[in-house]
Write an enzyme that holds these catalytic residues in place. Structure first.
Site, PDB file in Angstrom:
ATOM      1  N   TRP A 155       0.793  -1.229   0.000  1.00 26.57           N
ATOM      2  CA  TRP A 155       0.000   0.000   0.000  1.00 26.57           C
ATOM      3  C   TRP A 155       0.826   1.279   0.000  1.00 26.57           C
ATOM      4  O   TRP A 155       0.260   2.360  -0.101  1.00 26.57           O
ATOM      5  CB  TRP A 155      -0.962   0.030   1.199  1.00 26.57           C
ATOM      6  CG  TRP A 155      -0.355  -0.425   2.502  1.00 26.57           C
ATOM      7  CD1 TRP A 155      -0.500  -1.657   3.076  1.00 26.57           C
ATOM      8  CD2 TRP A 155       0.485   0.323   3.387  1.00 26.57           C
ATOM      9  NE1 TRP A 155       0.197  -1.732   4.255  1.00 26.57           N
ATOM     10  CE2 TRP A 155       0.814  -0.523   4.470  1.00 26.57           C
ATOM     11  CE3 TRP A 155       1.003   1.626   3.376  1.00 26.57           C
ATOM     12  CZ2 TRP A 155       1.627  -0.122   5.531  1.00 26.57           C
ATOM     13  CZ3 TRP A 155       1.819   2.027   4.425  1.00 26.57           C
ATOM     14  CH2 TRP A 155       2.120   1.167   5.479  1.00 26.57           C
ATOM     15  N   ASN A 156       2.140   1.169   0.132  1.00 28.51           N
ATOM     16  CA  ASN A 156       2.872   2.422   0.368  1.00 28.51           C
ATOM     17  C   ASN A 156       3.172   3.218  -0.909  1.00 28.51           C
ATOM     18  O   ASN A 156       3.217   4.453  -0.856  1.00 28.51           O
ATOM     19  CB  ASN A 156       4.155   2.176   1.174  1.00 28.51           C
ATOM     20  CG  ASN A 156       5.102   1.221   0.511  1.00 28.51           C
ATOM     21  OD1 ASN A 156       4.695   0.317  -0.210  1.00 28.51           O
ATOM     22  ND2 ASN A 156       6.377   1.405   0.743  1.00 28.51           N
ATOM     23  N   PRO A 180      -3.579  -5.200  -6.439  1.00 33.73           N
ATOM     24  CA  PRO A 180      -3.052  -4.121  -5.605  1.00 33.73           C
ATOM     25  C   PRO A 180      -3.389  -4.400  -4.145  1.00 33.73           C
ATOM     26  O   PRO A 180      -4.223  -5.255  -3.845  1.00 33.73           O
ATOM     27  CB  PRO A 180      -3.819  -2.896  -6.110  1.00 33.73           C
ATOM     28  CG  PRO A 180      -5.062  -3.428  -6.741  1.00 33.73           C
ATOM     29  CD  PRO A 180      -4.766  -4.826  -7.203  1.00 33.73           C
ATOM     30  N   GLY A 229       6.057  -6.863  -0.544  1.00 36.65           N
ATOM     31  CA  GLY A 229       5.332  -6.766   0.727  1.00 36.65           C
ATOM     32  C   GLY A 229       6.212  -7.250   1.852  1.00 36.65           C
ATOM     33  O   GLY A 229       7.444  -7.159   1.786  1.00 36.65           O
ATOM     34  N   SER A 230       5.591  -7.788   2.890  1.00 34.11           N
ATOM     35  CA  SER A 230       6.345  -8.194   4.082  1.00 34.11           C
ATOM     36  C   SER A 230       6.924  -9.599   3.894  1.00 34.11           C
ATOM     37  O   SER A 230       6.400 -10.404   3.109  1.00 34.11           O
ATOM     38  CB  SER A 230       5.419  -8.185   5.289  1.00 34.11           C
ATOM     39  OG  SER A 230       4.380  -9.122   5.084  1.00 34.11           O
ATOM     40  N   GLU A 251      10.224  -8.754  -3.257  1.00 36.06           N
ATOM     41  CA  GLU A 251      10.854  -7.516  -2.767  1.00 36.06           C
ATOM     42  C   GLU A 251      10.245  -7.243  -1.399  1.00 36.06           C
ATOM     43  O   GLU A 251       9.048  -6.958  -1.302  1.00 36.06           O
ATOM     44  CB  GLU A 251      10.538  -6.352  -3.715  1.00 36.06           C
ATOM     45  CG  GLU A 251      11.031  -6.546  -5.137  1.00 36.06           C
ATOM     46  CD  GLU A 251      12.521  -6.302  -5.273  1.00 36.06           C
ATOM     47  OE1 GLU A 251      13.131  -5.754  -4.338  1.00 36.06           O
ATOM     48  OE2 GLU A 251      13.074  -6.688  -6.311  1.00 36.06           O
ATOM     49  N   LEU A 252      11.048  -7.308  -0.345  1.00 39.43           N
ATOM     50  CA  LEU A 252      10.479  -7.317   1.008  1.00 39.43           C
ATOM     51  C   LEU A 252      10.951  -6.122   1.848  1.00 39.43           C
ATOM     52  O   LEU A 252      11.383  -5.111   1.312  1.00 39.43           O
ATOM     53  CB  LEU A 252      10.805  -8.653   1.660  1.00 39.43           C
ATOM     54  CG  LEU A 252      10.480  -9.872   0.766  1.00 39.43           C
ATOM     55  CD1 LEU A 252      10.893 -11.173   1.429  1.00 39.43           C
ATOM     56  CD2 LEU A 252       9.004  -9.901   0.391  1.00 39.43           C
ATOM     57  N   CYS A 285      10.028   1.252   1.964  1.00 36.84           N
ATOM     58  CA  CYS A 285      10.819   0.073   2.324  1.00 36.84           C
ATOM     59  C   CYS A 285      12.289   0.431   2.500  1.00 36.84           C
ATOM     60  O   CYS A 285      13.001  -0.212   3.262  1.00 36.84           O
ATOM     61  CB  CYS A 285      10.650  -1.013   1.268  1.00 36.84           C
ATOM     62  SG  CYS A 285      11.026  -0.450  -0.393  1.00 36.84           S
ATOM     63  N   GLU A 383      11.479  -3.778  11.631  1.00 37.93           N
ATOM     64  CA  GLU A 383      11.058  -2.759  10.662  1.00 37.93           C
ATOM     65  C   GLU A 383       9.923  -1.920  11.267  1.00 37.93           C
ATOM     66  O   GLU A 383       8.891  -2.450  11.664  1.00 37.93           O
ATOM     67  CB  GLU A 383      10.571  -3.431   9.378  1.00 37.93           C
ATOM     68  CG  GLU A 383      10.233  -2.410   8.295  1.00 37.93           C
ATOM     69  CD  GLU A 383       9.713  -3.057   7.003  1.00 37.93           C
ATOM     70  OE1 GLU A 383       8.935  -4.015   7.085  1.00 37.93           O
ATOM     71  OE2 GLU A 383      10.082  -2.567   5.928  1.00 37.93           O
TER      72      GLU A 383
END
Ligand code: NAD
Length: 521
Positions: A155-156, A180, A229-230, A251-252, A285, A383
């Protein structure tokens, strides 16, 4: 921004109404509901994937140039409609105008980059055979896309982290279905609608809406998954993808360090630290989440940083700009930030600025600088993904490097100091990208790979990697000349095998005795 699922009546045509599960999209700046979107269940996801799969061969057949032309039309539409998209994104994310309007330029630049470079990165390759025995073959590699790529995004940065991966996948010839974040689906949905209706683009790009169930169904239906995401969710995605042997690029998260050496230009370092930690309210991130400052410049750095941060403007703005920090996009993230700050406070840290959730309408957290921290505190190891940064004094560069690498993450990092010295430190940091005398902007250099080490990811975006991951090499070994019965074929007789063995020895050996098959005396 809150989402809640519920059962709502949605009009589906004529006078009939059908009940469907919906997701509510909220404006985090004031808590109001902006829209309700129907959730796409597994059946609908499979249907969408099957539809774009049917259109993919014609898209692939357009070639790099034809696809770049279509994607150029999307770029032009985005440039013409960027204000409208920025407004939609402000409503769903609570971003300030400067940040909501920064996503379209990134996507436009990336479209141009891959449009121009696709031939170089994924065009046919002719490869000379290294072995003289294989010179009878003409070797070529051609690259064929995974037919359907599923993009699952957070969401960022609703456009950068969805279209930013969809564009290279489309340029590679794949069809793309994006899921999304259920928290921020609106801006992207507007763009995909425009691709279909206003631009009239081929039916190779679509969106499915919903949360984990929709994402899981997408993983099951596609041929390649691009996940951002996470790490917690990534493990679920990877486990599900393992069932169908579907490749995943992930991509975390990160816990990015910034090191300030005693040789640094302090004014630049302070300005960069404030921006790196608090841009997008720290919901980046690659945010600066930990600062390590060499002792001789520590006091001055902290005093200046406090002053800079106290001068930041937080609030909602519009086309007139003027605000530096927006709202928190996702309420559970505000809980995490609050718990990190509370933990630091309980363990004796000093909260220099901010430190308490803002009371009143919407979801706001002020920029928070914490000193007196160490690696026993959550704020220095987990994080935060919000507007909080811890500052630690270090004795020298060695200590800074050790602490910077003392993390399970490895997304990006920054070093400030005299260029040579800072670069030497940068080379020892365990991270996918290291900025020297800057923060964040390494991400905008789409020429070089960007990705995470350790728990920050598997795979890379940008550069050659960023498009090559969406294609599969198919090697062609084309016979230039040969015999009706090649030496390798049956029958296996001594007369036929012996010359072959001698030839192989001749070419493989690196000394004359072995080449000529002489025995050692
Ligand atoms: P998240 O992991 O909660 O969700 C990411 C996406 O996965 C969402 O679209 C979500 O609906 C979907 N999802 C949830 N469960 C799923 C499942 N079981 N199967 C398939 N999909 C599922 O992450 P988030 O809260 O949206 O984003 C924040 C995280 O993203 C942070 O950790 C942040 O660091 C990371 N992030 C990484 C990058 C990067 O490029 N490395 C960029 C931005 C954000």
């Amino acid at each position: 921004m809150a989402t809640e699922t519920g059962t709502e009546a949605t009009v589906t045509g004529g006078n009939e109404a059908e009940t469907a599960e919906t997701v509510a999209v909220r404006n985090p700046a004031d808590g109001s509901t902006v829209a309700h979107l129907p959730i796409d269940g597994p059946g609908r996801v499979a249907e969408v994937v099957a539809r774009v799969r049917a259109s993919q061969p014609a898209w692939e057949a357009l070639g790099n140039k034809g696809r770049a032309e279509w994607l150029g039309k999307l770029r032009d539409w985005l440039l013409d409609n960027q204000d409208r998209i920025a407004e939609t994104m402000q409503r769903e994310t609570g971003k300030v105008r400067a940040e909501a309007s920064a996503e379209v330029p990134y996507v436009a630049d990336l479209t141009n980059f891959y449009g121009k470079k696709a031939r170089k990165f994924i065009g046919d390759e002719r490869v000379p055979a290294h072995s003289p025995l294989m010179k009878v073959k003409r070797l070529k590699v051609h690259y064929r896309p995974y037919p359907v790529v599923g993009v699952i995004s957070p969401w960022n940065f609703p456009l950068i982290l969805s279209l930013g991966d969809a564009i290279p996948a489309l340029q590679a010839g794949a069809a793309v279905v994006i899921k999304p974040s259920e928290v921020t689906p609106l801006g992207l949905s507007e763009i995909v609608e425009a691709w279909k209706r206003e631009i009239g683009g081929p039916d190779v790009l679509d969106v499915v809406n919903g949360a984990g169930e929709t994402g899981g169904a997408l993983v099951e239906a596609v041929d390649f998954v691009q996940f951002t995401g996470s790490d917690r969710t990534a493990k679920k995605v990877l486990a599900r993808a393992a069932e169908t042997l579907t490749p995943v690029s992930a991509e975390l998260g990160g816990k990015d360090p910034m090191i300030v050496l005693r040789s640094a230009d302090l004014e630049k370092a302070v300005n960069a630290a404030a921006w790196g930690a608090f841009a997008n309210s720290g919901q980046v991130c690659i945010s600066v989440e930990r600062l390590y400052v060499e002792a001789p410049v520590y006091d001055e750095f902290v005093t200046r940083l406090e002053e800079e941060v106290r001068g930041l403007n937080q609030g909602m703005d519009g086309a007139e700009y003027g605000s530096d920090l927006g709202a928190m996009t996702f309420p559970p993230q505000t809980e995490i930030v609050s718990s990190h700050v509370a933990d630091a406070r309980e363990r004796g840290a000093t909260i220099l600025t901010g430190g308490e959730r803002t009371q009143g309408e919407g979801d706001w957290y002020p920029p928070t600088v914490i000193t007196g921290v160490d690696h026993s505190m959550k704020v220095m190891v987990d994080e935060s993904f919000g507007p909080v940064v811890g500052v630690m004094k270090v004795g020298d560069a060695e200590e800074a490097i050790r602490l910077a690498n003392d993390t399970r993450y490895g997304l990006s990092a920054a070093v400030f100091g005299k260029t040579r010295e800072a670069e030497a430190v940068a080379r020892r940091l365990e991270a996918g990208t290291v900025n020297v005398n800057d923060v964040l902007v390494g991400f905008l250099a789409s020429d070089v790979p960007m990705g995470g080490w350790k728990d920050s990811g598997i795979g890379w975006r940008h550069g050659e990697y960023g498009i090559k991951k969406f294609v599969r090499p198919s090697s062609l070994a084309i016979t230039r000349f040969g015999r009706k019965r090649e030496p390798l074929y049956f029958p296996y007789t001594k007369e036929r095998r012996e010359p072959l063995r001698k030839a192989v020895n001749f070419f493989n050996a690196r000394d004359w005795r072995r080449r000529l098959g002489r025995k050692r005396r």
